[in-house]
Design an enzyme around this catalytic site. Structure first.
Site, mmCIF file in Angstrom:
data_model
loop_
_atom_site.group_PDB
_atom_site.id
_atom_site.type_symbol
_atom_site.label_atom_id
_atom_site.label_comp_id
_atom_site.label_asym_id
_atom_site.label_seq_id
_atom_site.Cartn_x
_atom_site.Cartn_y
_atom_site.Cartn_z
ATOM 1 N N HIS A 64 -3.238 7.082 2.293
ATOM 2 C CA HIS A 64 -3.667 5.761 1.835
ATOM 3 C C HIS A 64 -5.029 5.455 2.468
ATOM 4 C CE1 HIS A 64 -3.964 1.588 1.055
ATOM 5 N NE2 HIS A 64 -3.696 1.216 2.294
ATOM 6 N N ASN B 168 -10.158 -0.454 0.449
ATOM 7 C CA ASN B 168 -8.704 -0.351 0.327
ATOM 8 C C ASN B 168 -8.264 -1.028 -0.974
ATOM 9 O OD1 ASN B 168 -5.931 -0.666 0.518
ATOM 10 N ND2 ASN B 168 -5.941 -1.291 2.661
ATOM 11 N N CYS C 206 0.818 -1.225 0.000
ATOM 12 C CA CYS C 206 0.000 0.000 0.000
ATOM 13 C C CYS C 206 0.849 1.271 0.000
ATOM 14 C CB CYS C 206 -0.955 -0.006 1.183
ATOM 15 S SG CYS C 206 -2.074 -1.425 1.130
HETATM 16 N N1 COA Z 1 -17.683 -8.243 10.887
HETATM 17 C C1 COA Z 1 -18.091 -8.440 12.132
HETATM 18 N N2 COA Z 1 -17.251 -8.639 13.163
HETATM 19 C C2 COA Z 1 -15.943 -8.655 12.889
HETATM 20 C C3 COA Z 1 -15.447 -8.463 11.587
HETATM 21 C C4 COA Z 1 -16.379 -8.257 10.571
HETATM 22 N N3 COA Z 1 -16.016 -8.058 9.285
HETATM 23 N N4 COA Z 1 -14.094 -8.510 11.612
HETATM 24 C C5 COA Z 1 -13.754 -8.719 12.894
HETATM 25 N N5 COA Z 1 -14.875 -8.823 13.661
HETATM 26 C C6 COA Z 1 -14.972 -9.059 15.093
HETATM 27 C C7 COA Z 1 -13.749 -9.725 15.662
HETATM 28 O O1 COA Z 1 -13.825 -11.122 15.493
HETATM 29 C C8 COA Z 1 -13.851 -9.313 17.117
HETATM 30 O O2 COA Z 1 -14.780 -10.168 17.741
HETATM 31 P P1 COA Z 1 -14.537 -10.660 19.251
HETATM 32 O O3 COA Z 1 -14.483 -9.395 20.063
HETATM 33 O O4 COA Z 1 -15.725 -11.508 19.502
HETATM 34 O O5 COA Z 1 -13.237 -11.377 19.226
HETATM 35 C C9 COA Z 1 -14.451 -7.928 17.060
HETATM 36 O O6 COA Z 1 -15.050 -7.809 15.761
HETATM 37 C C10 COA Z 1 -13.449 -6.808 17.227
HETATM 38 O O7 COA Z 1 -12.326 -7.119 16.408
HETATM 39 P P2 COA Z 1 -11.108 -6.122 16.314
HETATM 40 O O8 COA Z 1 -10.065 -6.750 15.468
HETATM 41 O O9 COA Z 1 -10.747 -5.667 17.696
HETATM 42 O O10 COA Z 1 -11.783 -4.900 15.543
HETATM 43 P P3 COA Z 1 -11.158 -3.505 15.278
HETATM 44 O O11 COA Z 1 -11.985 -2.459 15.878
HETATM 45 O O12 COA Z 1 -9.686 -3.506 15.559
HETATM 46 O O13 COA Z 1 -11.336 -3.374 13.693
HETATM 47 C C11 COA Z 1 -10.070 -3.605 11.679
HETATM 48 C C12 COA Z 1 -10.743 -4.334 12.836
HETATM 49 C C13 COA Z 1 -9.437 -4.658 10.782
HETATM 50 C C14 COA Z 1 -11.136 -2.842 10.921
HETATM 51 C C15 COA Z 1 -9.011 -2.631 12.237
HETATM 52 O O14 COA Z 1 -8.165 -3.310 13.137
HETATM 53 C C16 COA Z 1 -8.178 -2.019 11.171
HETATM 54 O O15 COA Z 1 -8.664 -1.270 10.346
HETATM 55 N N6 COA Z 1 -6.860 -2.299 11.164
HETATM 56 C C17 COA Z 1 -5.989 -1.776 10.161
HETATM 57 C C18 COA Z 1 -6.149 -2.616 8.931
HETATM 58 C C19 COA Z 1 -5.560 -1.975 7.721
HETATM 59 O O16 COA Z 1 -5.670 -0.793 7.554
HETATM 60 N N7 COA Z 1 -4.962 -2.815 6.892
HETATM 61 C C20 COA Z 1 -4.442 -2.419 5.660
HETATM 62 C C21 COA Z 1 -3.213 -1.637 5.848
HETATM 63 S S1 COA Z 1 -2.603 -1.208 4.295
#
Ligand code: COA
Length: 333
Positions: free
Chosen positions: A252, A282, A109
């Protein structure tokens, strides 16, 4: 290096959050509230990356008012090539850019920003005069569609920027920083699968192939909200730029919460933060030029506008660039 033209292309097919909930246990509300994404575009099986990137490249050439034969360089940032030996040459062939050398650059990215900065070095040195920098990815081919923690985040797209050598006082690359940290590579990978076969008696070889994308979302989130403001702060300080002087923050497009957090660190009003996450998710190397092209074409970005940009992602890799948009009318004769 002057930024004189832009173009983009996305596949026609849009997949809403609600449609995704037919496949994985998720919801429109969860995806919107955690990421800002409402839908993403997906390439079909008969839509490889080359034609998408070529459409984006043609649009950027037309916007700059250039012919394909004018190009000296085509630099294509991608992590999802049609051909591991290089997809840029296929685009060069399709464009008929017979004088241009064309090669891929892989930095996930951060790829577009790294490619733009790299192209800038060729143009500033006088080695080359006109270049097309493309960011293009179709991670729909590499995500695990049964992994709700990643499949909801990504989409496909391509975009390109036409850049040209120019006098130093017109240079649109006012400063840049590039960073890598391979010790955190495991946070976000699209790595080779570990499968081997016996070629001859006593001779084994690995079978080529890549595993689906894997990500530790929370670690990547923490990385982004720590490193992006740090690199932008360094960039602004080193160029003597007050955040209030920025017309646009062009990050990004990974997560709206990351965009908002970075903007808040610099007290940049949210209306000056460019975002099209809701429509495309993304698109990896494509997000920055895709957003740039949209804002140029709808008139938000005007010639002379000052833009702070930052790319970040797998590698881990990240970087920033302070840019000034010239637009086509500024293209040298
Ligand atoms: N739908 C519903 N629930 C989901 C889910 C989805 N698509 N994806 C994850 N969950 C659940 C998880 O299983 C977790 O459940 P639990 O509490 O029962 O274990 C809960 O939601 C919270 O998960 P968590 O990982 O803490 O969520 P978050 O608030 O951190 O959001 C992302 C997850 C991936 C959106 C976030 O971490 C993020 O944006 N990270 C950066 C990713 C990124 O930018 N990547 C590309 C970089 S180039």
């Amino acid at each position: 290096m002057a930024l004189v033209g832009s173009g983009s292309a996305v596949p026609a097919f849009a997949v809403s959050n609600t449609r995704l909930s037919e496949r994985v246990d998720t919801s429109d509300d969860w995806i919107r509230s955690r990421t800002g994404i409402a839908e993403r575009r997906i390439c079909g099986p008969d839509e490889p990356l080359t034609p998408l990137a070529t459409r984006a490249a043609e649009a950027a050439l037309a916007h700059a008012g250039w012919q394909a034969e004018d190009l000296d360089l085509i630099l294509m940032a991608t992590s999802s090539p049609d051909d591991l030996f290089g997809t840029a040459p296929r685009v060069q062939g399709a464009l008929g850019a017979k004088h241009a050398v064309a090669f891929d650059l892989t930095a996930a990215c951060s790829g577009f920003l790294f490619a733009l900065i790299t192209a800038g070095q060729y143009l500033r040195s006088g080695a080359m005069r006109r270049a097309l920098v493309i960011g293009a990815d179709q991670l729909s081919r590499w995500v695990d569609w049964d992994d709700r923690t990643t499949c909801v985040l990504f989409g496909d797209g391509a975009a390109a920027v036409a850049v040209e050598a120019c006098p130093a006082e017109a240079d649109g690359l006012l400063g840049f920083r590039m960073r890598s940290d391979g010790t955190r590579n495991g946070c976000l990978t699209l790595a080779q699968t570990e499968r081997h076969h016996s070629v001859l008696s006593g001779v084994d070889a690995q079978i080529g192939g890549f595993a689906p994308l894997r990500m530790n979302g929370q670690e990547v989130y923490k990385f982004a909200v720590r490193e992006v403001p740090a690199v932008l702060k360094e960039l602004l300080e080193s160029t003597g730029t007050d955040p209030g002087a920025l017309n646009w923050l062009l990050l990004h497009q990974a997560n709206q919460r990351i965009l908002d957090a970075v903007a808040d660190r610099f007290a940049i009003p949210h209306e000056r933060v460019l975002s099209n996450l809701a429509s495309y998710g993304n698109t990896s190397a494509a997000t920055i030029p895709l957003m740039l092209d949209e804002a140029v074409k709808d008139g938000r970005i005007q010639p002379g506008d000052l833009i702070a940009s930052s790319g970040f992602g797998a590698g881990l890799s990240w970087g920033g660039a302070l840019l000034r948009w010239s637009g086509p009318q500024a293209a040298a004769a």
